[in-house]
Design a protein around this motif. Sequence first.
Motif, PDB file in Angstrom:
ATOM      1  N   MET A 115      27.912  50.132  48.498  1.00  0.00           N
ATOM      2  CA  MET A 115      27.754  48.976  47.605  1.00  0.00           C
ATOM      3  C   MET A 115      28.559  49.190  46.324  1.00  0.00           C
ATOM      4  O   MET A 115      29.159  48.261  45.806  1.00  0.00           O
ATOM      5  CB  MET A 115      26.280  48.734  47.280  1.00  0.00           C
ATOM      6  CG  MET A 115      26.057  47.566  46.329  1.00  0.00           C
ATOM      7  SD  MET A 115      26.774  45.993  46.871  1.00  0.00           S
ATOM      8  CE  MET A 115      25.565  45.451  48.029  1.00  0.00           C
ATOM      9  N   TYR A 116      28.595  50.416  45.831  1.00  0.00           N
ATOM     10  CA  TYR A 116      29.427  50.706  44.670  1.00  0.00           C
ATOM     11  C   TYR A 116      30.889  50.400  44.984  1.00  0.00           C
ATOM     12  O   TYR A 116      31.591  49.768  44.192  1.00  0.00           O
ATOM     13  CB  TYR A 116      29.271  52.164  44.235  1.00  0.00           C
ATOM     14  CG  TYR A 116      30.238  52.550  43.152  1.00  0.00           C
ATOM     15  CD1 TYR A 116      30.017  52.168  41.837  1.00  0.00           C
ATOM     16  CD2 TYR A 116      31.394  53.263  43.451  1.00  0.00           C
ATOM     17  CE1 TYR A 116      30.913  52.502  40.841  1.00  0.00           C
ATOM     18  CE2 TYR A 116      32.294  53.607  42.463  1.00  0.00           C
ATOM     19  CZ  TYR A 116      32.054  53.218  41.156  1.00  0.00           C
ATOM     20  OH  TYR A 116      32.955  53.547  40.185  1.00  0.00           O
ATOM     21  N   ALA A 117      31.346  50.859  46.147  1.00  0.00           N
ATOM     22  CA  ALA A 117      32.733  50.618  46.533  1.00  0.00           C
ATOM     23  C   ALA A 117      33.002  49.122  46.717  1.00  0.00           C
ATOM     24  O   ALA A 117      34.059  48.624  46.313  1.00  0.00           O
ATOM     25  CB  ALA A 117      33.060  51.370  47.819  1.00  0.00           C
ATOM     26  N   ALA A 118      32.060  48.408  47.303  1.00  0.00           N
ATOM     27  CA  ALA A 118      32.251  46.966  47.518  1.00  0.00           C
ATOM     28  C   ALA A 118      32.318  46.223  46.196  1.00  0.00           C
ATOM     29  O   ALA A 118      33.171  45.353  45.998  1.00  0.00           O
ATOM     30  CB  ALA A 118      31.119  46.413  48.383  1.00  0.00           C
ATOM     31  N   ARG A 119      31.418  46.548  45.281  1.00  0.00           N
ATOM     32  CA  ARG A 119      31.422  45.858  43.986  1.00  0.00           C
ATOM     33  C   ARG A 119      32.632  46.244  43.155  1.00  0.00           C
ATOM     34  O   ARG A 119      33.094  45.469  42.314  1.00  0.00           O
ATOM     35  CB  ARG A 119      30.135  46.150  43.229  1.00  0.00           C
ATOM     36  CG  ARG A 119      28.923  45.500  43.870  1.00  0.00           C
ATOM     37  CD  ARG A 119      27.637  45.901  43.209  1.00  0.00           C
ATOM     38  NE  ARG A 119      27.490  45.419  41.860  1.00  0.00           N
ATOM     39  CZ  ARG A 119      26.931  44.263  41.526  1.00  0.00           C
ATOM     40  NH1 ARG A 119      26.470  43.470  42.468  1.00  0.00           N
ATOM     41  NH2 ARG A 119      26.819  43.916  40.266  1.00  0.00           N
ATOM     42  N   ARG A 120      33.148  47.414  43.370  1.00  0.00           N
ATOM     43  CA  ARG A 120      34.284  47.885  42.587  1.00  0.00           C
ATOM     44  C   ARG A 120      35.626  47.377  43.130  1.00  0.00           C
ATOM     45  O   ARG A 120      36.485  46.969  42.367  1.00  0.00           O
ATOM     46  CB  ARG A 120      34.262  49.414  42.589  1.00  0.00           C
ATOM     47  CG  ARG A 120      35.445  50.085  42.030  1.00  0.00           C
ATOM     48  CD  ARG A 120      35.240  50.440  40.626  1.00  0.00           C
ATOM     49  NE  ARG A 120      36.464  51.041  40.107  1.00  0.00           N
ATOM     50  CZ  ARG A 120      36.496  51.750  39.045  1.00  0.00           C
ATOM     51  NH1 ARG A 120      35.392  51.968  38.387  1.00  0.00           N
ATOM     52  NH2 ARG A 120      37.618  52.243  38.622  1.00  0.00           N
ATOM     53  N   TRP A 121      35.811  47.401  44.464  1.00  0.00           N
ATOM     54  CA  TRP A 121      37.133  47.126  45.014  1.00  0.00           C
ATOM     55  C   TRP A 121      37.233  45.850  45.845  1.00  0.00           C
ATOM     56  O   TRP A 121      38.351  45.417  46.128  1.00  0.00           O
ATOM     57  CB  TRP A 121      37.603  48.309  45.846  1.00  0.00           C
ATOM     58  CG  TRP A 121      37.922  49.485  44.979  1.00  0.00           C
ATOM     59  CD1 TRP A 121      38.885  49.553  44.020  1.00  0.00           C
ATOM     60  CD2 TRP A 121      37.271  50.748  44.982  1.00  0.00           C
ATOM     61  NE1 TRP A 121      38.867  50.783  43.425  1.00  0.00           N
ATOM     62  CE2 TRP A 121      37.886  51.543  43.999  1.00  0.00           C
ATOM     63  CE3 TRP A 121      36.224  51.290  45.716  1.00  0.00           C
ATOM     64  CZ2 TRP A 121      37.498  52.838  43.724  1.00  0.00           C
ATOM     65  CZ3 TRP A 121      35.839  52.585  45.447  1.00  0.00           C
ATOM     66  CH2 TRP A 121      36.470  53.344  44.466  1.00  0.00           C
ATOM     67  N   LEU A 122      36.150  45.265  46.279  1.00  0.00           N
ATOM     68  CA  LEU A 122      36.234  44.002  47.022  1.00  0.00           C
ATOM     69  C   LEU A 122      36.074  42.835  46.049  1.00  0.00           C
ATOM     70  O   LEU A 122      35.102  42.088  46.078  1.00  0.00           O
ATOM     71  CB  LEU A 122      35.164  43.941  48.120  1.00  0.00           C
ATOM     72  CG  LEU A 122      35.301  44.925  49.258  1.00  0.00           C
ATOM     73  CD1 LEU A 122      34.177  44.742  50.264  1.00  0.00           C
ATOM     74  CD2 LEU A 122      36.645  44.796  49.945  1.00  0.00           C
TER      75      LEU A 122
ATOM     76  N   GLY B  50      31.337  34.711  43.571  1.00  0.00           N
ATOM     77  CA  GLY B  50      32.169  34.232  44.663  1.00  0.00           C
ATOM     78  C   GLY B  50      33.123  35.257  45.217  1.00  0.00           C
ATOM     79  O   GLY B  50      34.020  34.910  45.962  1.00  0.00           O
ATOM     80  N   THR B  51      32.974  36.532  44.899  1.00  0.00           N
ATOM     81  CA  THR B  51      33.821  37.569  45.480  1.00  0.00           C
ATOM     82  C   THR B  51      33.075  38.247  46.620  1.00  0.00           C
ATOM     83  O   THR B  51      31.853  38.193  46.706  1.00  0.00           O
ATOM     84  CB  THR B  51      34.214  38.622  44.431  1.00  0.00           C
ATOM     85  OG1 THR B  51      33.042  39.286  43.984  1.00  0.00           O
ATOM     86  CG2 THR B  51      34.939  38.002  43.264  1.00  0.00           C
ATOM     87  N   PHE B  52      33.841  38.894  47.495  1.00  0.00           N
ATOM     88  CA  PHE B  52      33.214  39.574  48.632  1.00  0.00           C
ATOM     89  C   PHE B  52      32.246  40.661  48.170  1.00  0.00           C
ATOM     90  O   PHE B  52      31.180  40.825  48.740  1.00  0.00           O
ATOM     91  CB  PHE B  52      34.280  40.190  49.545  1.00  0.00           C
ATOM     92  CG  PHE B  52      34.799  39.232  50.573  1.00  0.00           C
ATOM     93  CD1 PHE B  52      34.069  38.996  51.723  1.00  0.00           C
ATOM     94  CD2 PHE B  52      35.995  38.582  50.391  1.00  0.00           C
ATOM     95  CE1 PHE B  52      34.540  38.113  52.678  1.00  0.00           C
ATOM     96  CE2 PHE B  52      36.474  37.706  51.340  1.00  0.00           C
ATOM     97  CZ  PHE B  52      35.748  37.460  52.486  1.00  0.00           C
ATOM     98  N   GLY B  53      32.606  41.402  47.173  1.00  0.00           N
ATOM     99  CA  GLY B  53      31.733  42.454  46.678  1.00  0.00           C
ATOM    100  C   GLY B  53      30.615  41.949  45.790  1.00  0.00           C
ATOM    101  O   GLY B  53      29.620  42.632  45.603  1.00  0.00           O
TER     102      GLY B  53
END
Length: 186
Positions: free
Chosen positions: A79-86, A112-115
């Motif tokens: 989730m950290y990676a998704a919120r940071r890079w997606l 509205g972003t994937f992350g």
Amino acid sequence: MLGRLILGVVKGLIVGGLLGFGLAKLGFATPIAIVAYVAAALAGVLVGLVAGKPIWAKDAKIEAGMKAFVGALLGAGLMYAARRWLTFPVPVPLGELGGANLSLGEAAGSAGTFGGLAITSLAAIAALLGGFYEADNNPSDDEKPGATPEAKAAAGGNNKRIAASAAADDLDDDVDVEPEKKRSKK
């Protein structure tokens, strides 16, 4: 193996999508960080319990528990990676499932972003974990349909010792060897 991988991804998409849908219906379409991390850990636990060898399978309680624990840790990290890079926007309008929770302090840029969206980030995280767990699972002969006891016995899968006296024969050979060694030393 490819079939198991696809099955795991589908299981993860279902678990993560349902969890994200539930969060969106509760008003957390773009959850704050702590809610997102807890939801990702919950998604990891749920996927660990159902993907691969599920918890209800015979002799799978410990394995499923370990996968659930590791899934919680990996889910939070992913989730950290998704919120940071997606951070790219979702190209399809999601209506109320993609609404921004600006009143909860969420930045307008992450709406509205994937992350940033619960339904997309949790589905992606759970699909990744589900695919990994299911591809790692090696089904045993007991789970295969059509594996009758006769077929297993013919394949040599009954694990019964045929020659039980072989161990006694080895002991007799060892006893015979020792006097020969003593004779050769003289």
